[in-house]
Design a protein around this motif. Structure first.
Motif, mmCIF file in Angstrom:
data_model
loop_
_atom_site.group_PDB
_atom_site.id
_atom_site.type_symbol
_atom_site.label_atom_id
_atom_site.label_comp_id
_atom_site.label_asym_id
_atom_site.label_seq_id
_atom_site.Cartn_x
_atom_site.Cartn_y
_atom_site.Cartn_z
ATOM 1 N N SER A 186 0.834 -0.909 -0.379
ATOM 2 C CA SER A 186 0.172 -0.423 -0.166
ATOM 3 C C SER A 186 1.109 1.274 -0.297
ATOM 4 O O SER A 186 -0.042 2.376 0.661
ATOM 5 N N GLU A 187 1.994 0.901 0.090
ATOM 6 C CA GLU A 187 3.201 2.561 -0.189
ATOM 7 C C GLU A 187 3.862 2.512 -1.082
ATOM 8 O O GLU A 187 4.225 1.464 -2.067
ATOM 9 N N ASN A 188 3.817 3.423 -1.608
ATOM 10 C CA ASN A 188 4.667 3.398 -3.505
ATOM 11 C C ASN A 188 6.429 3.715 -2.558
ATOM 12 O O ASN A 188 7.127 4.191 -2.054
ATOM 13 N N LEU A 189 7.068 3.458 -3.481
ATOM 14 C CA LEU A 189 9.039 3.044 -3.394
ATOM 15 C C LEU A 189 9.428 3.488 -4.381
ATOM 16 O O LEU A 189 9.106 3.770 -5.599
ATOM 17 N N LEU A 190 10.757 4.410 -4.034
ATOM 18 C CA LEU A 190 11.522 4.692 -4.199
ATOM 19 C C LEU A 190 13.409 3.796 -4.218
ATOM 20 O O LEU A 190 13.230 3.575 -2.851
ATOM 21 N N LEU A 191 13.507 2.910 -5.006
ATOM 22 C CA LEU A 191 14.802 2.388 -4.738
ATOM 23 C C LEU A 191 15.871 2.847 -5.257
ATOM 24 O O LEU A 191 15.933 3.190 -7.070
ATOM 25 N N VAL A 192 17.336 2.624 -4.860
ATOM 26 C CA VAL A 192 18.566 3.666 -6.167
ATOM 27 C C VAL A 192 19.467 2.232 -5.783
ATOM 28 O O VAL A 192 19.725 2.057 -4.378
ATOM 29 N N THR A 193 19.089 2.349 -6.762
ATOM 30 C CA THR A 193 20.623 0.914 -6.861
ATOM 31 C C THR A 193 21.519 1.186 -8.326
ATOM 32 O O THR A 193 22.298 2.011 -8.217
ATOM 33 N N HIS A 194 21.763 0.321 -8.758
ATOM 34 C CA HIS A 194 22.836 -0.092 -9.417
ATOM 35 C C HIS A 194 22.100 0.481 -11.228
ATOM 36 O O HIS A 194 21.053 -0.446 -11.164
ATOM 37 N N GLY A 195 23.470 0.758 -12.083
ATOM 38 C CA GLY A 195 22.514 0.192 -13.452
ATOM 39 C C GLY A 195 22.363 -1.311 -13.895
ATOM 40 O O GLY A 195 20.850 -1.454 -14.749
ATOM 41 N N GLU A 196 22.465 -2.513 -13.415
ATOM 42 C CA GLU A 196 22.150 -3.420 -14.045
ATOM 43 C C GLU A 196 20.624 -3.402 -12.956
ATOM 44 O O GLU A 196 19.876 -4.600 -14.062
#
Length: 348
Positions: A186-196
């Protein structure tokens, strides 16, 4: 809140969950050839100046979507934490183009599953730790994030880092994105990761191979969540909404992920307690992109007809993407007193 292969008995709420998966900003070692030779941790470069600027700009762009981001999960690598810090600062800012988020309502956590590929494809052997152990000072990294945003109560999906030499990082990225989305439906997410990681999610959504993700490139998707009155939920498939910060941020190959498959999809119906009708309406699959075909069929044949009774079929789509020859039934069970329906998928 629990997820099940069966939809909620009674759907009380239908909402949309948004997930944005973003690459870190410009890394210093790609702009300063001398840095690696003198660095104490040459495998963990910080951001270059342009990376900080770009991260802030992209954070502003996401803020102007006027989309409430509830949680941010970030790889423990320094460049990702620094990127997340700038993005969160921008999300909590405010101007005439968009309303800033309340920092006390934006929760940030470090997630090992979003880390860089731990193999020679991403980290050269001459800069990797000799013992294969990548150590991170989590309290020190958390201190870089805006005050009041770190959620210390979060239990990580990946309790530890993958082992050095991992051979299938794409599966890991797909697994962690799904796990985080399912953990907070029920929540909006932002995931900060790598190019792959960004490339994996983009390929998942479009059914096309990705060959390049620019610094701070991101993909934005959403899916429907059907909440039941028994604390259970069912989820729809992810739909691609946007690639940013511009259309060239992610580059796709023109050929599909698969050369196509041959087989048949049919559906059968039955009345409650009865047998499936032996006459099976069907159509053949002839060299068509698997994911696009499967998703279109599910939505046109069932989801639009009776919203709220959809179970998550991404696992089946994943098997098809991998080219596995399967014969399975995806049971879509409706509420009592309705006719139920099953899809039979056979790829040859």
């Amino acid at each position: 809140m629990s997820s099940s292969s069966d939809p909620p008995t009674t759907t009380t709420t239908i909402l949309s969950q948004h997930v944005i998966v973003m690459r870190h900003g410009h890394r210093l070692d790609n702009f300063d050839a001398t840095w690696t030779a003198v660095a104490a941790r040459p495998w963990d470069p910080p951001l270059y100046h342009d990376g900080f600027v770009k991260a802030s700009d992209v954070g502003d762009r996401i803020r102007r979507l006027n989309l409430p981001i509830h949680r941010v999960f970030v790889s423990p690598f320094l460049r990702c934490v620094q990127t997340a810090a700038r993005v969160v600062e921008a999300l909590c800012g405010g101007d005439g183009d968009g309303e800033g988020l309340d920092p006390s309502k934006l929760k940030v956590a470090i997630e090992y599953g979003l880390c860089e590929m731990l193999n020679n494809d991403a980290i050269r052997s001459n800069v990797a730790p000799k013992d294969g152990r990548f150590d991170f000072n989590i309290p020190e990294l958390e201190a870089m994030l805006p005050a009041g945003t770190v959620d210390h109560s979060v239990t990580r999906v990946y309790k530890e880092l993958p082992r050095w030499g991992e051979s299938d990082a794409r599966s890991r990225y797909k697994s962690i994105i799904r796990a985080l989305a399912d953990k907070y439906p029920s929540e909006n997410l932002l995931l900060v990761t790598h190019g792959e990681g960004v490339g994996t999610f983009s390929s998942w959504l479009k059914g096309e191979r990705v060959y390049n993700v620019q610094y701070c490139g991101y993909v934005h998707a959403k899916r429907k969540i059907y909440l039941g009155d028994n604390s259970s939920y069912a989820s729809g498939i992810f739909e691609l909404l946007d690639i940013g910060p511009d259309e060239n941020s992610i580059s796709f190959e023109t050929s599909p992920m698969s050369d196509g498959v041959h087989g048949r999809i049919s559906y059968r119906t039955r009345t409650l307690g009865g047998e499936y009708d032996s006459s099976s309406p069907h159509f053949d699959i002839e060299s068509m992109p698997v994911v696009e075909h499967f998703y279109d069929f599910l939505f046109s044949a069932f989801c639009e007809r009776r919203a709220g009774n959809l179970v998550d079929h991404d696992d089946i789509a994943v098997e098809q993407e991998l080219g596995v020859h399967i014969q399975t039934a995806a049971n879509l069970v409706a509420s009592p007193n309705y006719t139920d329906m099953a899809f039979f998928i056979h790829l040859v």
